[in-house]
Design an enzyme around this catalytic site. Sequence first.
Site, PDB file in Angstrom:
ATOM      1  N   LYS A 112      16.041 -15.669   9.914  1.00  0.00           N
ATOM      2  CA  LYS A 112      15.058 -16.677  10.334  1.00  0.00           C
ATOM      3  C   LYS A 112      15.651 -17.453  11.490  1.00  0.00           C
ATOM      4  O   LYS A 112      16.873 -17.557  11.608  1.00  0.00           O
ATOM      5  CB  LYS A 112      14.786 -17.643   9.174  1.00  0.00           C
ATOM      6  CG  LYS A 112      13.464 -18.367   9.280  1.00  0.00           C
ATOM      7  CD  LYS A 112      12.332 -17.528   8.730  1.00  0.00           C
ATOM      8  CE  LYS A 112      10.985 -18.165   8.904  1.00  0.00           C
ATOM      9  NZ  LYS A 112       9.943 -17.443   8.147  1.00  0.00           N
ATOM     10  N   ASP A 118       6.153 -18.007  12.963  1.00  0.00           N
ATOM     11  CA  ASP A 118       6.153 -18.873  11.783  1.00  0.00           C
ATOM     12  C   ASP A 118       5.506 -20.174  12.264  1.00  0.00           C
ATOM     13  O   ASP A 118       4.754 -20.144  13.255  1.00  0.00           O
ATOM     14  CB  ASP A 118       7.601 -19.100  11.267  1.00  0.00           C
ATOM     15  CG  ASP A 118       7.642 -19.691   9.869  1.00  0.00           C
ATOM     16  OD1 ASP A 118       7.475 -18.953   8.885  1.00  0.00           O
ATOM     17  OD2 ASP A 118       7.821 -20.930   9.729  1.00  0.00           O
TER      18      ASP A 118
END
Length: 451
Positions: free
Chosen positions: A130, A170
Amino acid sequence: MAISDHVDVDQFMAGLVRRNPGETEFHQAVYEVASNVFDFIRDKEIYHEMQIFRRIAEPDRIVSFRVCWTDRTGNIRVNRGYRVQNSNAIGPYKGGLRFDPSVNQSILKFLAFEQTFKNSLTGLPLGGGKGGSDFNPKGKTNNEIMRFCQSFMTELHRHIGDHIDVPAGDIGVGAREIGYLFGQYKRLTNRFSGVLTGKGLEFGGSPIRKEATGYGVVYMMQDMLARCDDSIEGKTCLISGSGNVSTYTAEKIIDLGGNVVTMSDSSGYIYDKDGIDTDKLEYIIDLKINKRGRISEYAKEYGVPFFDSERPWQVPGDLVFPCATQNELSEADADILIKNGCMAVSEGANMPVEQEGVQKFVDADILFAPSKAANAGGVAISGLEMTQNSIRRTWSKDEVHESLQKIMHNIHEQCVEYGSNTGRKHIDYVRGANIAGFLKVANAMVAYGVV
Ligand code: NDP
Ligand code: 2IT
């Protein structure tokens, strides 16, 4: 080693907290998985001997870098960029990029850790990572967003690649940002590759990727209800957020005959007791995704109440879909939802329900699908986007949609396999997802030896 010599969850967590001071979201995410996995591996010596859990909870690497860019007034601005590469045991690091002022190392470490198990549940060869930045996209011009993305990628490109690490979107990173990021990657490397997913359909994107997370969240709910001979039709549904995940969750619920009565953004929520229908949802998509407006404008347009700075958990509803951000539903919110008769929760956002809230739902026999299972549809279709890029083909919408349904159903079945026989009324989906997600990664790590 005797079983009694094994480190227990509390000892493990004490060490983790000591090694990662102040990273509360990371502690929370690790604790949730550890509490199930330690119980499951109690008599499975190899995972202790190989220190598997300790190794998964230590990212392979964290890259942190300065991102300089020039704003529209000519001022030089400085942000911090990150990529947390948690595990590539079962495939290249894979996971989104978040642009939001709240971004810090703890949040990205929790997200990369969760992603490792989620990606394993998809059944595809995807590791976990991430990244993102504390850059705030709100109120920025397109040119500012482009300059920021170009500067961010100028450093990030050294650390990613179609066989190394494949970022996606995201919070705050959607189609526009992925376009700018991919454009800069291509310019820097002179390579057209599947290095990012969520790309435009004109340049290697997959059909259904933008819908996949939200649709998957609803398919998971459908499967949980079907096991209890029930369905979404006619149910009152509460959704938080009004971004990518929320809007396609709403679309699928409406499609299946559910009644969506709330949506929100970071400034508050709207309550439309007549239900958000297809036309109203189109208005929201245009307002929030195309025009980047505020959800309060919906209240004015349709004459419904807007609750400033509040979250939608006071509203009575059967099915609950928290789809905005982490820790947006507290223990007290869970109490209210249970008192108001809610039946089931499917987490669209990552870790949106606080640990104590999860416990409340599980103890009250509310069906509860944790994010690593419920929202895995997005990364699953990202995985299929990578496959399509590798074989230089684009599959049809129907083909990809069918794969999404199969993958979500398979995730549900894995949860059933490892979350049964707990003495509770329902399947323990939290336990099922944690153990099934862990096993594949853990077995690969055992095969590699100490690396
Ligand atoms: P978007 O940026 O498209 O939408 C985020 C939504 O949540 C917006 O409505 C935003 O409001 C709201 N929001 C953001 N932060 C807060 C906050 N602190 N409090 C209240 N509301 C907030 O993001 P996504 O829809 O992509 O992501 C939403 C969640 O889903 C995240 O947890 C993400 O990690 C998760 N997720 C996303 C996937 C994807 O494929 N995109 C896949 C799997 C999970 P505002 O407009 O005011 O900012
Ligand atoms: O949290 C997530 O699963 C995502 N943001 C999507 C990740 C991806 O690589 O598609």
